[in-house]
Structure formats: structure tokens, C-alpha cells
Design an enzyme around this catalytic site. Sequence first.
Site, mmCIF file in Angstrom:
data_model
loop_
_atom_site.group_PDB
_atom_site.id
_atom_site.type_symbol
_atom_site.label_atom_id
_atom_site.label_comp_id
_atom_site.label_asym_id
_atom_site.label_seq_id
_atom_site.Cartn_x
_atom_site.Cartn_y
_atom_site.Cartn_z
ATOM 1 N N ASP A 1 32.386 45.573 43.715
ATOM 2 C CA ASP A 1 32.133 45.582 45.050
ATOM 3 C C ASP A 1 32.966 44.452 45.808
ATOM 4 O O ASP A 1 32.451 44.240 46.792
ATOM 5 C CB ASP A 1 30.511 45.190 44.927
ATOM 6 C CG ASP A 1 30.356 43.933 44.055
ATOM 7 O OD1 ASP A 1 30.686 43.886 43.104
ATOM 8 O OD2 ASP A 1 29.606 43.108 44.733
ATOM 9 N N GLU B 1 35.391 49.868 26.849
ATOM 10 C CA GLU B 1 34.834 49.187 27.964
ATOM 11 C C GLU B 1 35.006 47.796 27.871
ATOM 12 O O GLU B 1 34.565 47.232 26.794
ATOM 13 C CB GLU B 1 33.241 49.459 27.996
ATOM 14 C CG GLU B 1 32.833 49.081 29.327
ATOM 15 C CD GLU B 1 31.156 48.949 29.879
ATOM 16 O OE1 GLU B 1 30.617 49.546 28.822
ATOM 17 O OE2 GLU B 1 31.019 48.806 30.996
ATOM 18 N N ASP C 1 33.697 40.384 36.295
ATOM 19 C CA ASP C 1 33.719 39.115 37.104
ATOM 20 C C ASP C 1 34.815 39.024 38.213
ATOM 21 O O ASP C 1 35.952 39.088 37.981
ATOM 22 C CB ASP C 1 33.939 37.910 36.078
ATOM 23 C CG ASP C 1 32.605 37.712 35.262
ATOM 24 O OD1 ASP C 1 31.489 38.465 35.327
ATOM 25 O OD2 ASP C 1 32.664 37.140 34.316
ATOM 26 N N LYS D 1 38.087 32.994 44.407
ATOM 27 C CA LYS D 1 38.937 32.206 44.715
ATOM 28 C C LYS D 1 40.343 32.662 44.603
ATOM 29 O O LYS D 1 40.642 33.044 43.500
ATOM 30 C CB LYS D 1 38.802 30.780 44.467
ATOM 31 C CG LYS D 1 37.533 30.174 44.693
ATOM 32 C CD LYS D 1 37.175 28.751 44.142
ATOM 33 C CE LYS D 1 35.816 28.429 44.817
ATOM 34 N NZ LYS D 1 35.449 27.191 43.703
HETATM 35 C C1 LIG Z 1 29.540 41.079 36.465
HETATM 36 S S1 LIG Z 1 29.175 41.412 34.684
HETATM 37 C C2 LIG Z 1 29.397 43.257 34.602
HETATM 38 C C3 LIG Z 1 28.653 43.815 33.324
HETATM 39 C C4 LIG Z 1 28.556 45.412 33.437
HETATM 40 N N1 LIG Z 1 29.910 46.125 33.328
HETATM 41 C C5 LIG Z 1 27.768 46.012 34.363
HETATM 42 O O1 LIG Z 1 28.188 46.706 35.410
HETATM 43 O O2 LIG Z 1 26.395 45.785 34.332
HETATM 44 C C6 LIG Z 1 30.758 41.129 33.838
HETATM 45 C C7 LIG Z 1 30.577 41.009 32.315
HETATM 46 O O3 LIG Z 1 32.101 40.756 32.120
HETATM 47 C C8 LIG Z 1 31.936 39.807 30.986
HETATM 48 N N2 LIG Z 1 33.203 39.333 30.812
HETATM 49 C C9 LIG Z 1 33.940 38.706 31.832
HETATM 50 N N3 LIG Z 1 35.201 38.444 31.576
HETATM 51 C C10 LIG Z 1 35.356 39.153 30.208
HETATM 52 C C11 LIG Z 1 36.588 39.483 29.415
HETATM 53 N N4 LIG Z 1 37.935 38.972 29.714
HETATM 54 N N5 LIG Z 1 36.451 40.396 28.401
HETATM 55 C C12 LIG Z 1 35.334 40.942 28.169
HETATM 56 N N6 LIG Z 1 34.270 40.718 28.641
HETATM 57 C C13 LIG Z 1 34.188 39.854 29.892
HETATM 58 C C14 LIG Z 1 31.083 38.625 31.343
HETATM 59 O O4 LIG Z 1 30.283 38.197 30.170
HETATM 60 C C15 LIG Z 1 29.855 39.802 31.990
HETATM 61 O O5 LIG Z 1 28.803 40.267 31.327
#
Ligand SMILES: C[S@@+](CC[C@H](N)C(=O)[O-])C[C@H]1O[C@@H](n2cnc3c(N)ncnc32)[C@H](O)[C@@H]1O
Length: 208
Positions: free
Chosen positions: A134, A24, A98, A102
Site C-alpha cells: 500500500d 512467502e 515492511d 524514509k
Molecule cells: C507488515 S507485515 C505483513 C505480514 C503479512 N504478509 C500480511 O500481509 O498480513 C510484514 C511482516 O514481515 C516481517 N519481516 C520483515 N522483514 C522481514 C524479512 N527480511 N524476512 C522475513 N520477514 C520479514 C515482519 O516481521 C512482519 O511480520
Amino acid sequence: LILTGAELETRLAQRDDTERCEFEIGCGSGHFACAHASQNPQTLVIACELKGERCRATAERARRAGLANLAVIKDRGEDLLQRFPKESLDAVHIYFPDPWPKARHRRRRVLRWMNLVRMVECLRLGGQIRFVTDFHDYALQARMVAALHPQLETARTSDFDADALSRYGPRLQALGKSIDHLTATRVSTVAVAGGDLQLFELLSGSRC
Ligand SMILES: C[S@@+](CC[C@H](N)C(=O)[O-])C[C@H]1O[C@@H](n2cnc3c(N)ncnc32)[C@H](O)[C@@H]1O
């Protein structure tokens, strides 16, 4: 429960080839990873997350649940993909990544062409990329790059229960937001010509 990238390689090298392994990317506080590891005790679940605090929350959640089949790594998912051997994964899960809304930031998205190519290499035949967002624009990008890959078959569904397994699910539902799902299954391991991959890269656009 918290591993380094190098420790992950050691753990994978010790692995019996028949053991299922799923990855994941961006596990947040581990809602999905822990529930999935608990429901699939024979599967090794590797969860990665950029933020240390969220890695610790995931590890603590797993410890409380007594999970021995889950490992957490604080690293970028795209970098860790380089550490998995080819055809070693049964699934790659990416839930509510994330969005980088943009246009000029789209190339930072986890599900972009070059990362998708590596994910497919890491999947066993029949293995799946499961993606939920989303952000409609991100869903379109994901569908487009997955459709371009000749070894993938895609469906706009998944068995991910956004309400139960992500803290974002109930919030988004309350806001009336629609949620897009994508499941891409590796249906071939026949080598793709480098020239073809370059053409697909061109078609998917350098920003994708
Ligand atoms: C919007 S949150 C969603 C978290 C989880 N999947 C959920 O649905 O509750 C996105 C997560 O991905 C992490 N993240 C962002 N870019 C990443 C990357 N390149 N590799 C690993 N984690 C990343 C962020 O720190 C954040 O905790």
C-alpha cells in the site's frame, strides 16, 4: 512445522523435482500461507517470518487446519533465498512488506535489486514473484527493479485477495488506501552477463 534453515535444505533435498514449491517472505501470522497451502495441497509452501511469535501463530494456524504441506522458518527471507537451489521455486510471495518509508532506509526493503536478482535465480521458468503493497513509493521501486531484469515480464496485477488473506487488507480498505499489485514472471533462463547485472544495479541506484 517450524524448521531451521538447515532443516529446510534437507527437506528441499528430499523433494521430488516435480513437486511445486512456493516461498512467502514475511508471512506475519500466516493468513496467506495457510489459505494457499490449504487450496494447493500438492504444493510445498515455505513461509518465513522474523518474529518468533508470528511464526508460532502461523504454525498453530497450520496445525489446526491439518496442513502437512506448509513449513515455517524464523529467519530473514533474503538469507533463506541463499538456501534454495537455482530454479527450484514456482513463486515468491511478498505481501505488505515492511515499507521502510524514509529514503535512507530504502536499502532495507526486501524487494530491492540484489534480492530480486537472487529471487529470479531461484525461480523456475514461468515462476512468479507476486508483490502487494500500500506504499506507492515501494510499488514504484518494485516495478522499476523488476522492469530492469531482462528475464522478467511484469504486470500490475495479481490474484492476491488483500481483503481475505491479509489482516492489513480490511484495515487499509477502511482507510480508503489504494493497494498496488505486481506480478513478475520469469520468461527466460538465458544467463545474464555479469557486466549487464552491474549496469542494472547502477541504473536501479545503490539505494534500491
Ligand atoms: C507488515 S507485515 C505483513 C505480514 C503479512 N504478509 C500480511 O500481509 O498480513 C510484514 C511482516 O514481515 C516481517 N519481516 C520483515 N522483514 C522481514 C524479512 N527480511 N524476512 C522475513 N520477514 C520479514 C515482519 O516481521 C512482519 O511480520
